[in-house]
Every structure is written in structure tokens, then in C-alpha cells.
Scaffold this active site. Structure first.
Site: not given
Ligand SMILES: [Mg+2]
Ligand SMILES: [Zn+2]
Length: 194
Positions: A9, A11, A135
Site C-alpha cells: 500500500d 499512504d 488498513k
Molecule cells: Mg494506507
């Protein structure tokens, strides 16, 4: 034979979470991450970024900026010795005003499209691969392609785990304090020294 890879991922995982990155000056790798990408490179494991970027769909910035920011992050990681082998992003957002983005796509995480495309392009085996993100949707993406799901506690990760972890239907395969712990787990699982 198809190879295992590490999908990453953007961010809060590769780069410091700062909210919407509406200028290239806002993108910066998390300290220590480029060195861990270099460990993957040295072991011959492709490092592939997969990122949802809905900011253009929301009208916050033009689509081109997403590509400029992605390229800048790859460059900053390279300056510290790490090579990102592939970059995939989903710009879509169902309900967006602009019809270019109002798409029920197959690529918005946790849907599998970005990893499926990368697997085709780069001859990768998702079932022997790993997805690292901050996340739970990143972990769900891993499960959706048969990969191992690693939640990293940078970015939103610690809050996701503390606030919602007990409700998750399936726990991450690994909870990694840092990217180093994530890469250690990858090496252990694949039986690689490094
Ligand atoms: Mg992220
Ligand atoms: Zn998409």
C-alpha cells in the site's frame, strides 16, 4: 514459474500518512522503508505498489497529479537504495460526479484487480505473495487473492487494530510493528535468509 511478490500500500505504509496528497512536496517515504525495499530487491522478490487514490474522483486534484506523486515516491525510495518494481493505482469511486471515475471497477481495494493485473504483467503468483498495508481493506485484498495479509502499524494501522481488530472476521496473518517486521515475516515464511 510464477514468482512470489510483496504488494505494498502507498499512504501510511510506504509513505507518511498526511491525508490527501495534493502536491508532490507532500509525499515522503516513512523512515526505514527504503532499506526494507532494498532487502526485498536483494532477495529477488518484486516489490509492487498498489494504491487506491480517490482524490481526483473527489475533485481534489487532477488525475495526472496521482501519477506525478507516485513517480516522486518511487524516486525518493530509489534515492535511498530501494527499487519499486511496479506501480498500480485505482482512481475510481462509485458515485463520483465525473463519469471517468464513477465506475464499479474491479481494482478498488479490497477488490483484486490491481494484483491480478500485476500478476499477469510480471508473472507473479498471488497465492505465494504478501500484501502489506495499514488498513484492514489491504488485508482483505490479500485474502481475496489468496495472499498473506500483513497489517503494518504505521499510518492508520495502530488505530485500525485497536478500534476494530476484535470485530474482524479473519485476523491478519501478521501484525507488523514496522516494515522491517513485515519483511522479516516475508523472509521467514518463504524460508529466505536476509
Ligand atoms: Mg494506507
Ligand atoms: Zn478502480
Amino acid at each position: 514459474m510464477s514468482r512470489p511478490a510483496v504488494f505494498l500500500d502507498r499512504d501510511g505504509c510506504l509513505s507518511v500518512e498526511v491525508g490527501y496528497v495534493n502536491h508532490i512536496s507532500r509525499i515522503r517515504p516513512i523512515d526505514g522503508v527504503p532499506e526494507q525495499i532494498a532487502r526485498l530487491n536483494a532477495a529477488g522478490i518484486p516489490a509492487v505498489m498498489v494504491t487506491n487514490q480517490a482524490g481526483a474522483a473527489r475533485g481534489y486534484f487532477p488525475l495526472e497529479l496521482i501519477e506525478q506523486v507516485n513517480a516522486r515516491l518511487v524516486e525518493l525510495i530509489a534515492e535511498q537504495g530501494g527499487r519499486i518494481d511496479g506501480v498500480y493505482y485505482c482512481p475510481h469511486l462509485p458515485g463520483a460526479k465525473d463519469p471517468r471515475f464513477d465506475v464499479e471497477c474491479n481494482c478498488r481495494k479490497p477488490r483484486p484487480g490491481m494484483i491480478e493485473q500485476a500478476a499477469k504483467d510480471m508473472d507473479l503468483d498471488p497465492k505465494r505473495s504478501f500484501m502489506v498495508g495499514d488498513k484492514y481493506s489491504d488485508v482483505q485484498l490479500a485474502f481475496n487473492v489468496g495472499a498473506k495479509g500483513i497489517l503494518v502499524l504505521s499510518g492508520y494501522g495502530r488505530g485500525e487494530l485497536e478500534l476494530f481488530g476484535k470485530d474482524w472476521p479473519r485476523q491478519p496473518d501478521k501484525i507488523a510493528e514496522t516494515m522491517k517486521d513485515a519483511v522479516d515475516y516475508v523472509f521467514e515464511t518463504l524460508g529466505i535468509d536476509g
